[in-house]
Enzyme design. Structure first.
Site, PDB file in Angstrom:
ATOM      1  N   LYS A 157       0.550  -1.233  -0.304  1.00  0.00           N
ATOM      2  CA  LYS A 157       0.205  -0.425   0.113  1.00  0.00           C
ATOM      3  C   LYS A 157       0.640   1.593   0.016  1.00  0.00           C
ATOM      4  O   LYS A 157       1.564   2.090   0.675  1.00  0.00           O
ATOM      5  CB  LYS A 157      -1.023   0.172   1.135  1.00  0.00           C
TER       6      LYS A 157
ATOM      7  N   GLY B 258      -7.484   8.755   9.170  1.00  0.00           N
ATOM      8  CA  GLY B 258      -7.515   9.676  10.828  1.00  0.00           C
ATOM      9  C   GLY B 258      -9.065  10.966  10.995  1.00  0.00           C
ATOM     10  O   GLY B 258      -9.504  10.470  12.287  1.00  0.00           O
TER      11      GLY B 258
ATOM     12  N   GLY C 269     -10.329   8.439   6.365  1.00  0.00           N
ATOM     13  CA  GLY C 269     -10.950   9.373   6.640  1.00  0.00           C
ATOM     14  C   GLY C 269     -12.321   8.724   7.264  1.00  0.00           C
ATOM     15  O   GLY C 269     -13.055   9.856   7.492  1.00  0.00           O
TER      16      GLY C 269
ATOM     17  N   ASN D 285      -8.883   2.172   9.392  1.00  0.00           N
ATOM     18  CA  ASN D 285      -8.303   1.699  10.968  1.00  0.00           C
ATOM     19  C   ASN D 285      -8.643   2.131  11.688  1.00  0.00           C
ATOM     20  O   ASN D 285      -9.837   2.029  12.495  1.00  0.00           O
ATOM     21  CB  ASN D 285      -6.687   2.553  10.653  1.00  0.00           C
ATOM     22  N   THR D 286      -8.527   4.009  11.935  1.00  0.00           N
ATOM     23  CA  THR D 286      -8.999   4.845  13.052  1.00  0.00           C
ATOM     24  C   THR D 286     -10.626   4.815  13.475  1.00  0.00           C
ATOM     25  O   THR D 286     -11.220   4.691  14.642  1.00  0.00           O
ATOM     26  CB  THR D 286      -8.689   6.199  12.929  1.00  0.00           C
TER      27      THR D 286
END
Lengths: 71, 312
Positions: free
Chosen positions: B140, B201, B237, B258-259
């Site tokens: 990635k 994030g 995002g 992820n976040t």
């Protein structure tokens, strides 16, 4: 016979070793010989198959990296 | 995801309902059994889950493991970082993951130049080779332009992409939502373009849905030089399940986040919600939404009404 002393940078720290001549020996010394660990010397990847041949020289800049959590 | 087939056979239905179920057309029955998202092909990889999740920012490895399970993701992202030389007792991410069941997608997060991103990609590949994980074939790619916004540097990303493709990598490129930057990355050999919904994030979701729609059109619409099976994965995002659903409703092939999971108050439950949201968006997009209208259209018939209707 007296073993050569070398000073190298490992992960940003200046370290002095006696009897550490190859990447493989450095990994053994740091207890990283049996865990996944990728090695760069002077910004060039040294693949695992070459760890025992790759000679370290004074002033070398070594990075030892692993995988961590990330996105 | 394939294990979540709805129970459509009469054997699962209580007796009074079974006779009604038998009246359903066999076509409907057959379709219901196909309500599972098909695998996503990215380069030589086949992803069972279209939800790709990160492994950063969790409270601890136990929570991360549970959240990963709940997400049902089979591809997870990781970062490449310095070993802590004198902290040998520190627990390793690698010990916490069921590596034999997961494909690891190493990232180049934290790189601000093409040169550094190529270095980090090669180190990631070396680690995955040592682990024998299939993720050694891909990366990635992130080349960031700025530490404050974490927005990608489009020129550095294109340079690094071309270099890594030449070196045999399958490259999944983190990109802005700029459609032309995405086309350039595709032309540089990217196996997938992964536009940011909003900054990494930030939890702001899809900040510019028209840009994502145009990007998807250029990359996937054959009439506009695209390829229908070219994978576009919305990355970054994403804050809520509805963000995931929207990305899929716009025609994305998958979502990477992820976040949004790791920093939720209950990450495990949120991982489950994100999975369901992805499925909802996938099937919603495939089903073809109704046209938007300004005014109302009654769902119940006017004919046969017997009550007073104003104006008539």
């Amino acid at each position: 016979m007296e073993q050569a002393q070398i000073q190298i940078q490992v992960n940003g720290e200046s370290l002095t070793y006696v009897g550490v001549e190859t990447v493989a020996q450095l990994l053994t010394h740091l207890g990283r010989d049996n865990v996944p660990c990728a090695v760069e010397v002077n910004q060039q990847l040294v693949p695992k198959a070459k760890h025992s041949q790759h000679q370290l020289h004074g002033g070398d800049c070594v990075e030892l990296v692993t995988l961590v959590g990330g996105g | 995801m394939s294990e979540t087939k709805p129970h459509t056979s009469a054997a699962h239905i209580p007796a009074p309902l079974a006779s009604r179920a038998a009246n359903l057309s066999t076509e409907t029955m057959a379709n219901q059994s196909e309500f599972t998202t098909p695998p996503l092909h990215v380069g030589s990889f086949q992803l069972r889950s279209r939800l790709v999740v990160g492994t950063g920012k969790y409270k601890d490895f136990a929570q991360m493991r549970l959240a990963l399970q709940a997400s049902r993701a089979d591809v997870i992202t990781v970062a490449v970082r310095r070993e802590r030389l004198f902290d040998k007792d520190g627990h390793s991410l690698l010990d916490a993951l069921p590596l034999d069941q997961l494909t690891i997608l190493p990232n180049t997060a934290g790189c601000f130049s093409a040169t550094d991103a190529v270095r980090v990609a090669r180190l990631g590949r070396e680690l995955l080779e040592q682990l024998g994980n299939p993720g050694q074939r891909w990366v990635k790619l992130e080349v960031l332009g700025d530490k404050t916004t974490l927005l990608p540097d489009p020129i550095g990303t294109i340079e690094a992409c071309a270099e890594l493709v030449k070196d045999g990598f399958e490259v999944l490129c983190y990109s802005s939502d700029d459609p032309i930057a995405a086309v350039r990355l595709r032309d540089a050999g990217a196996s997938s373009v992964m536009p940011a919904g909003s900054p990494i994030g930030s939890g702001r979701g899809i900040a510019n849905r028209e840009a994502i729609m145009i990007l998807i059109d250029l990359l996937k619409n054959p009439a506009h030089g695209g390829r229908a099976d070219y994978p576009v994965i919305v990355d970054a995002g994403v804050g809520t399940p509805s963000d995931v659903t929207l990305a899929m409703e716009l025609g994305a092939d998958g979502v990477l986040l992820n976040t949004g999971i790791a920093h939720a108050a209950d990450p495990v439950q949120m991982a489950h919600a994100m999975r369901l949201a992805l499925e909802a968006g996938y099937f919603g997009y495939k089903s073809g939404r109704i046209a938007r209208k300004l005014l109302g259209t009654a769902s119940s018939p006017w004919s046969g009404t017997f009550t007073h209707i104003p104006g008539e």
